[in-house]
Design an enzyme around this catalytic site. Structure first.
Site, PDB file in Angstrom:
ATOM      1  N   THR A 247       0.848  -1.188   0.000  1.00  8.71           N
ATOM      2  CA  THR A 247       0.000   0.000   0.000  1.00  8.71           C
ATOM      3  C   THR A 247       0.882   1.235   0.000  1.00  8.71           C
ATOM      4  OG1 THR A 247      -1.809  -1.102   1.129  1.00  8.71           O
ATOM      5  CG2 THR A 247      -1.753   1.291   1.266  1.00  8.71           C
ATOM      6  N   LYS A 322      -7.413   2.035  -2.294  1.00  7.41           N
ATOM      7  CA  LYS A 322      -6.961   1.457  -1.020  1.00  7.41           C
ATOM      8  C   LYS A 322      -6.865   2.537   0.054  1.00  7.41           C
ATOM      9  CE  LYS A 322      -5.223  -1.035   2.194  1.00  7.41           C
ATOM     10  NZ  LYS A 322      -3.996  -1.813   2.250  1.00  7.41           N
ATOM     11  N   LYS A 390       0.317   5.479   8.569  1.00 11.23           N
ATOM     12  CA  LYS A 390       0.903   5.780   7.264  1.00 11.23           C
ATOM     13  C   LYS A 390      -0.202   5.946   6.215  1.00 11.23           C
ATOM     14  CE  LYS A 390       2.055   2.329   4.821  1.00 11.23           C
ATOM     15  NZ  LYS A 390       1.375   1.406   3.872  1.00 11.23           N
TER      16      LYS A 390
END
Lengths: 440, 292
Positions: A247, A322, A390
């Protein structure tokens, strides 16, 4: 037993004494079976001309036909009946004629439809009466599957962390030829003990494989592994593919994609939704974008590791999707944490809150799964908090790039930052609740 | 079983209708009496005032929109207090703060009546389908007697202890819901602005660990900009405000709820108060002339 090939492509028994008596018992069995099937047949069956519709609508003659043929002419009857009735598709099942009838009839009344790929392989369980449980094939939202011979031959896997390890294990268990690499070599041991090969650098993995997957923790590692010295790009070339399931932000993904494609190879970004358990269970959701041809050729591998996949177009779209999903998830977890804490502080039982939520409109699997352990102040790591933070940070960056206000996500991100500062980076992201508690 | 029903708004109308359909004798009251007409057509009787309803019925259920209305029905002239007495029960299913509920409880029990707070989780459709989640607290004996009515109106009931606990539980649940709706709005808009198809986002969410009925139900209408009210935004903002007050009283940090509340306030400022609470989605979009 000598066999004749009939016009329908079936292999039929020639007239021999031993065969004859076995066919007599076979016919008796057919009769009993047919009686049973007819009595419990589905509304599809048309009994007036003894023609029963099977699941793929190829008509078959009721075995009553065979019973009424004189025993001496039994063989001729069988052959004629089968020639008239059975479609070539059943001819691929290598079986004596009456059994073929039983097969289709059994499949009408007892068995769920056998997926095409299994039927072509001559899946033998069709013969078993009442074999429903044995035939139950898990329904996947994603159906582009292939036989073993259609898997890309050599599969590389870079990154043996919480996600990479079970994903690669699933590929090995499915029979794929897998080569692994991890920065800390010992993390590859669970894979090599299952039969995976090991190469000491991403470059060598990519060079020795047709398709290489990468599952790294963050944009920096993803770039390093793909584009760094001894990086995968050095081992790529025409005919190869690189699938980055990490990701990252769109810009990182595009950077990696360009570097890979410059070698002549194909690139697919394919971040996943789902954490440790879905990875172990092969229940991930792939959010792919990039080279459609590569998506097509790795479909069978995605099908092993996941329950569904989406193809979203150009590189960057998978990454964006995502991040949006994880932004919502991060806000939801932070809000749930506030609720749990508030309920406890005002004298309610937080376990009851978890139960109340599970009955209402906001009931989500994540709450049901994480709620009980959060109430116990336990955060076993399925998705590290540092990675969730993150993702929030990258999502806020995406929002900024399109000038969109996201006050709730921003507030949630602050909580994850506070939790990190309390040393909770490697706990499960549900540990964000600790950021709300007052410290003694 | 004969029950009184005070308040025939979005929720009250559906709930009392369910009771009628399941063979309960219902006497209704609403501030605007004309709203009783449809219930009368289905067999309800009408009480001219809350006191008249309570006088007639052993049990009276109330479903009002906010603390002010809940208090007024009890304390004002011709209110519940004028007729409540021993042997009668009052069940307030409005969503209010714990202080309001406590105040009503004290007044009712002082007159010999029994009291149960029983706010619900679920909006218009669950009310119509008898699928509410009922969060009761107060007198256990009254809860046990009310179960036949709860079973008609809801799919699950909880008894949570002393008065105040039902109110608090409801506020906590709606606080999470309000924050989730905001998170969802932000996500839908971000997907759209990033060039993704919001419908695809709905498809992905539905397979993920964060799938939930609210996203499934509201997502498609939010994408179309359709906010026909199942749960008015002004009531959701009221609930956020009450939940934040609860946090204030106990010095609990709630930054996400605070940010969500700001968004609901902004939506009210844009004139969206009477639309469904999903209209908060409009606050993350670029400014447009307010639609109603």
């Amino acid at each position: 037993m000598e066999l004749n090939k009939s016009d329908s492509g079936l292999l039929l028994p020639r007239r021999q004494t031993a065969v004859f008596s076995s066919h007599l018992s076979l016919c008796l069995f057919c009769f009993c079976w047919a009686l049973f099937c007819t009595l419990s047949s589905t509304p599809n069956s048309e009994t007036k001309n003894c023609c029963i519709q099977s699941r793929d609508h190829s008509p078959t003659y009721c075995p009553f036909v065979f019973f009424f043929c004189p025993v001496s002419g039994l063989q001729r009857c069988l052959r004629r009946g089968m020639k008239l009735a059975l479609k070539p598709s059943y001819g691929k099942l290598l079986c004596p004629a009456p059994m073929a009838v039983i097969t289709s009839q059994a499949s009408t009344t007892f068995c769920p439809p056998v997926p095409a790929r299994l039927r072509v392989r001559g899946w033998p369980f069709s013969f078993l009466p009442g074999g429903s449980p044995a035939l139950a094939v898990p329904v996947r939202a994603f159906s582009a599957s292939a036989s073993a011979s259609e898997f890309p031959e050599r599969v590389g896997f870079l990154g043996m962390g919480i996600m990479g390890t079970p994903m690669a294990q699933n590929l090995i268990k499915a029979g794929c030829d897998v080569t692994v690499w991890n920065r800390t070599k010992s993390k590859c041991d669970p894979l090599t003990s299952l039969g995976a090969k090991f190469k000491p650098s991403p470059e060598e993995v990519a060079a020795s494989c047709d398709v290489t997957f990468a599952m790294l923790a963050d944009p920096e590692s993803a770039v390093e592994v793909a584009c760094g010295k001894l990086g995968a790009a050095n081992g790529m070339g025409p005919g190869k593919g690189y699938v980055d399931v990490s990701t990252v932000d769109g810009a990182t993904s595009k950077l990696i994609g360009e570097r890979i494609k410059a070698t002549g190879a194909l690139f697919l970004e394919a971040p996943v939704s789902g954490s440790k358990k879905p990875a172990e269970d092969g229940q991930l959701i792939f959010l792919t974008a990039g080279d459609k041809a590569l998506y097509g050729s790795v479909s069978s591998l995605l099908d092993i590791m996941g329950k569904s996949s989406f193809y979203l177009g150009d590189v960057g779209n998978g990454a964006a999707m995502k991040l949006v999903v994880n932004m919502i998830m991060g806000s939801m977890m932070a809000s749930f944490s506030e609720g749990l804490l508030l309920s406890e502080k005002v004298g309610l039982d937080p376990n009851v809150l978890v139960e109340v939520v599970s009955h209402g409109a906001i009931s989500a699997p994540m709450y049901k799964l994480k709620g009980p352990s959060m109430v116990q102040s336990q955060y076993p790591t399925a998705f590290p908090l540092k990675h969730q933070q993150k993702d929030m940070r990258l999502a806020l960056g995406l929002a900024e790039s399109v000038s969109q206000s996201t006050p709730v996500a921003a507030a949630a991100n602050e909580l994850y930052k506070v939790a990190k500062s309390h040393g909770l980076s490697d706990e499960d992201f549900s540990a964000v609740i600790e950021a709300l508690k007052s410290k003694q | 079983m004969e029950v009184g029903f005070l308040g025939l708004g979005i929720m009250g109308k559906a709930m009392s209708m369910n009771l009628l359909k399941h063979g309960f004798k219902v006497t209704v009251w609403n501030r605007t009496l004309s709203k009783c007409d449809e219930l009368v057509e289905h067999g309800a009787s009408v009480g001219e005032t809350p006191a008249a309803v309570v006088k007639k019925c052993k049990y009276t259920i109330a479903m009002l929109s906010d603390p002010a209305a809940a208090l007024s029905v009890v304390f004002e002239k011709d209110g519940v207090l004028e007729a409540i007495c021993g042997g009668k029960g009052y069940i307030d299913m409005s969503t209010v703060d714990a202080e309001t509920s406590t105040k009503i409880n004290e007044a009712i029990t002082a007159k010999g009546g029994s009291f149960l707070e029983a706010p619900v989780s679920g909006s218009k459709k669950p009310a119509e389908d008898g699928q509410l989640v009922i969060l009761a607290a107060g007198e256990k004996a009254l809860y046990d007697e009310a179960i036949p009515a709860f079973d008609v109106m809801g799919k699950k009931s909880f008894f949570l202890g002393p008065v105040g606990n039902g109110a608090k539980m409801k506020l906590v649940v709606n606080m999470i819901m309000g924050s989730m709706m905001n998170a969802f709005s932000e996500g839908l808009e971000l997907a759209d602005k990033s060039g993704l198809d919001p419908q695809t986002l709905l498809g992905v969410l539905d397979l993920a660990a964060i799938a939930n009925p609210m996203f499934r139900l509201k997502g498609p209408t939010m994408i179309q900009g359709n906010y026909s009210p199942a749960f008015p935004l002004k009531h959701q903002q009221k609930d956020m405000r009450l939940a934040l007050a609860l946090g204030d009283e106990n010095a609990i940090s709630m930054p996400v709820a605070a940010a969500a509340n700001e968004a609901f306030k902004k939506a009210r400022g844009l004139g969206l108060g009477d639309l469904d609470f999903s209209a908060v989605h409009e606050t993350v979009k670029p400014l447009k002339p307010a639609s109603s």
